[in-house]
Design a protein around this motif. Structure first.
Motif, short mmCIF file in Angstrom:
data_model
loop_
_atom_site.label_atom_id
_atom_site.label_comp_id
_atom_site.label_asym_id
_atom_site.label_seq_id
_atom_site.Cartn_x
_atom_site.Cartn_y
_atom_site.Cartn_z
N THR A 167 0.86 -1.35 -0.20
CA THR A 167 0.32 0.15 -0.07
C THR A 167 0.86 0.82 0.32
OG1 THR A 167 -1.86 0.74 0.94
CG2 THR A 167 0.06 0.04 2.44
N PHE A 168 0.56 2.37 0.12
CA PHE A 168 0.89 3.74 -0.55
C PHE A 168 0.13 4.92 0.77
CE2 PHE A 168 1.78 1.35 -4.54
CZ PHE A 168 2.79 1.62 -4.85
N TYR A 169 1.56 5.25 1.46
CA TYR A 169 0.87 6.54 2.39
C TYR A 169 1.67 7.87 2.11
CZ TYR A 169 4.50 5.42 5.33
OH TYR A 169 5.80 4.93 5.98
N THR A 170 1.00 8.74 2.50
CA THR A 170 1.86 10.42 2.20
C THR A 170 2.09 10.68 3.94
OG1 THR A 170 0.93 10.94 0.57
CG2 THR A 170 1.82 11.98 1.30
N PHE A 171 3.43 11.14 4.17
CA PHE A 171 3.97 11.99 5.47
C PHE A 171 3.63 13.49 5.45
CE2 PHE A 171 6.76 13.21 8.57
CZ PHE A 171 6.50 12.32 9.74
N SER A 172 3.68 14.05 5.73
CA SER A 172 3.93 15.57 6.01
C SER A 172 3.66 15.57 6.98
CB SER A 172 3.11 16.97 5.09
OG SER A 172 2.17 16.52 5.12
N SER A 173 4.61 17.37 7.58
CA SER A 173 4.71 18.32 8.56
C SER A 173 4.58 18.96 8.06
CB SER A 173 5.87 17.72 9.73
OG SER A 173 5.56 17.64 11.16
N PHE A 174 4.94 20.19 9.47
CA PHE A 174 4.86 22.30 9.59
C PHE A 174 6.64 21.94 8.54
CE2 PHE A 174 2.60 22.17 13.66
CZ PHE A 174 1.29 22.55 12.83
N THR A 175 7.17 21.33 8.34
CA THR A 175 8.30 21.31 7.91
C THR A 175 9.31 20.47 7.16
OG1 THR A 175 9.65 20.82 9.67
CG2 THR A 175 9.65 22.67 10.18
N VAL A 176 8.47 19.58 6.60
CA VAL A 176 8.43 18.08 5.86
C VAL A 176 7.55 18.54 4.90
CG1 VAL A 176 8.59 16.01 5.73
CG2 VAL A 176 8.90 16.42 7.93
N PRO A 177 7.93 18.62 3.47
CA PRO A 177 7.16 18.16 2.13
C PRO A 177 6.11 16.79 1.90
CG PRO A 177 8.76 19.35 1.99
CD PRO A 177 8.68 18.61 2.99
N PRO A 178 4.91 16.70 1.44
CA PRO A 178 4.81 15.79 1.30
C PRO A 178 5.68 14.87 0.74
CG PRO A 178 3.15 17.59 0.20
CD PRO A 178 4.15 18.31 0.84
N THR A 179 4.91 13.62 1.29
CA THR A 179 6.33 12.43 0.93
C THR A 179 5.89 11.15 1.02
OG1 THR A 179 7.96 13.57 2.43
CG2 THR A 179 8.81 11.67 1.60
N ILE A 180 5.78 9.97 -0.11
CA ILE A 180 5.06 9.11 -0.57
C ILE A 180 5.42 8.31 -0.22
CG2 ILE A 180 3.77 7.86 -2.52
CD1 ILE A 180 2.91 10.51 -3.86
N TYR A 181 5.57 6.81 0.18
CA TYR A 181 6.03 5.75 0.79
C TYR A 181 5.53 4.84 -0.16
CZ TYR A 181 8.79 8.98 4.07
OH TYR A 181 9.81 9.40 4.09
N ARG A 182 6.09 3.63 0.03
CA ARG A 182 5.71 2.66 0.15
C ARG A 182 5.33 1.63 0.90
NH1 ARG A 182 9.11 1.11 -4.51
NH2 ARG A 182 6.74 0.60 -6.09
N TYR A 183 5.04 0.79 1.33
CA TYR A 183 4.79 0.03 2.73
C TYR A 183 4.06 -1.55 2.33
CZ TYR A 183 3.34 -1.70 6.85
OH TYR A 183 4.10 -2.59 8.81
N ASP A 184 4.98 -2.12 2.55
CA ASP A 184 5.34 -3.74 2.15
C ASP A 184 4.40 -4.71 3.40
OD1 ASP A 184 5.53 -6.74 2.02
OD2 ASP A 184 7.54 -6.44 0.47
N MET A 185 3.33 -5.02 2.72
CA MET A 185 2.35 -5.45 4.02
C MET A 185 2.53 -6.62 4.80
SD MET A 185 -0.45 -3.13 4.41
CE MET A 185 -1.71 -4.42 5.08
N ILE A 186 3.99 -7.50 3.89
CA ILE A 186 3.95 -8.79 4.54
C ILE A 186 5.14 -8.00 5.65
CG2 ILE A 186 5.41 -11.00 3.61
CD1 ILE A 186 3.73 -10.62 1.16
N THR A 187 6.09 -8.15 4.64
CA THR A 187 7.43 -7.49 5.73
C THR A 187 7.56 -6.15 7.01
OG1 THR A 187 8.64 -5.61 3.90
CG2 THR A 187 8.67 -7.87 3.96
N GLY A 188 6.40 -5.42 6.53
CA GLY A 188 6.46 -3.82 7.22
C GLY A 188 7.42 -3.25 7.18
N ARG A 189 8.17 -3.13 5.92
CA ARG A 189 9.24 -1.77 5.83
C ARG A 189 8.20 -1.13 4.09
NH1 ARG A 189 13.70 -2.39 1.44
NH2 ARG A 189 15.04 -0.96 2.45
#
Length: 450
Positions: free
Chosen positions: A145-167
């Motif tokens: 699956t994919f998710y986006t992470f951001s914060s006040f000083t972190v621009p939107p960043t997309i990550y790929r998440y492996d549902m099997i390994t948790g990485r």
């Protein structure tokens, strides 16, 4: 996902309270059948296993839980709790790779946990830091699956998440020309008037001096169960680059701590929201981040009401105020366009008890002639059909008539061919921000070397 059932969600007002109807699409002559026949609670569909439907729900669980309802035995006595309510606020659940992905707010920061379909905890998703994560969509058979992470000083960043390994692995990062290492984000907690513990985020350049001289912009909303989570926006970054401190207070009325937190800032308890915001300002001053001559406040829509109310209740606390598209006439708001739906949060002047509470803080009705109010730049748009511009027009006309300081500007900026904010062209957004920040630059006595 299997295409067998049509699930119809019926809402009423602005609260998350739904009726649910279900139709079996394998039966050609079947009619929708009521599964939930009242508006007592939230039921948000997550997915299904055949005739078993999964919903997030806040009935008897103000911070939400995940339940299973079997269409063959739909009575409440047969409902099964899959993920029980906990101290954290459950925002939503996805069903990916035959696992539940549960997104929580933990003191307004995102935490994500993985569960089996029978509710057994597997692991927590490791996120990059203090911020907001969203996404985690997909299908039952997916292994990623994919998710986006951001914060006040972190621009939107997309990550790929492996549902099997948790990485998690980096997929794509937004490119913004600034150095994140120059800034810091922290979360503090302060005490409101009635003793309630309230969180607040602070973002600013590293190494600022706590001597009361920092120009500070305090933002708030406090309504309609909306959570003010740490996310990335260019305009606060610009403020920080100008040398300012950016503060976001997580007021009651929002959804940061579930439905009880929301209800504590509604109707007869609405003053709690204003008390929380005032206490945030006092904390910033007491802890030497800023001083009244360097403090500005900002909010839009319900947040515009917030700014309008607190600048009248504590005018000496602020140097500048930026109420945007605010609800300023609390006795008649329900008589215009979508205002009738807001009675879930505000109450109604048609109710005698709620009338007294509304009159006590309604910005338009609490302006006092001969008072020195802070410098104010209100913004609205001539075709706003959500919060009609008449709210701002009336408020600002009354404020200008009552204001006792000729050397302190009280102005209104009216955008043409625009509405409540959504869909505004980038060019107009830039023009608006330029005017707002120029106003703050002057009102807070900022210098070019700040």
């Amino acid at each position: 996902e299997d295409g067998r059932y049509l699930v119809i969600t019926v809402s009423k007002g602005t609260d998350d309270r739904y009726r649910i109807l279900v139709r079996d699409l394998e039966e050609p002559y079947a009619m929708p059948v009521e599964l939930i026949d009242n508006f007592d609670a939230e039921y948000s569909l997550v997915g299904n296993d055949g005739p078993v439907l999964y919903f997030t729900n806040d009935l008897g669980a103000p911070r939400r839980r995940l339940i299973a309802i079997d269409l063959r035995r739909p009575g409440q006595e047969h409902w099964k709790t899959i993920i029980p309510e906990c101290e954290k606020t459950l925002l939503g659940v996805g069903l990916v790779g035959n696992l539940f992905v549960a997104e929580y707010l933990d003191d307004v920061k995102t935490r994500v946990k993985i569960f089996t379909t029978d509710g057994q905890f597997i692991r927590e998703v490791d996120l990059p830091g203090i911020g907001s994560a969203s996404g985690f969509g997909g299908r039952r058979a997916d292994t990623e699956t994919f998710y986006t992470f951001s914060s006040f000083t972190v621009p939107p960043t997309i990550y790929r998440y492996d549902m099997i390994t948790g990485r998690s692995t980096l997929f794509r990062r937004s490119e913004v020309k600034f150095n994140t290492d120059d800034y810091t984000v922290e979360q503090v907690f302060y005490t409101s008037k009635d003793g309630t513990r309230v969180p607040m985020f602070l973002a600013h350049r590293k190494g600022i001096k706590l001597d009361g001289t920092n120009p500070t912009l305090l933002y708030g909303y406090g309504g309609f169960s909306a959570s003010m989570t740490p996310d990335f926006r260019i305009t606060p970054l610009l403020w920080m680059e100008m040398g300012g401190v950016y503060a976001v207070a997580n007021l009651r009325g929002g959804g940061e701590y579930g439905e009880e937190w929301h209800q504590a800032g509604t109707k007869l308890q609405k003053q709690n929201v204003f008390d929380d915001f005032i206490a945030a300002a006092e904390w910033l001053i007491d802890n030497k981040y800023t001083s009244p001559s360097k403090l500005a406040i900002q909010g839009g829509s319900n947040g515009g009401l917030l700014v309008g109310a607190v600048m009248l209740q504590r005018p000496e606390l602020f140097a500048a105020c930026l109420p945007a598209v605010g609800v300023m006439d609390m006795l008649r708001f329900h008589k215009f366009t979508a205002g009738r739906y807001w009675v879930d949060d505000y109450g109604s002047s048609d109710d005698p008890e709620e009338f007294k509470a509304l009159l006590a803080y309604s910005p338009y009705h609490n302006i006092k002639p001969g008072t020195r109010y802070p410098a104010t730049l209100a913004t609205t748009a001539d075709t706003d059909d959500r919060v009609v511009p008449g709210h701002t027009f009336k408020f600002m006309a009354a404020l200008q008539a009552a204001h006792a300081a000729d050397d302190v500007p009280v102005l209104v900026r009216i955008e043409t061919r625009a509405g409540h904010g959504a869909g505004t062209p980038t060019s107009k957004l830039i023009e608006t921000v330029a005017d707002l920040y120029a106003f703050l630059f002057k009102s807070l006595g900022m210098k070019h070397d700040d």
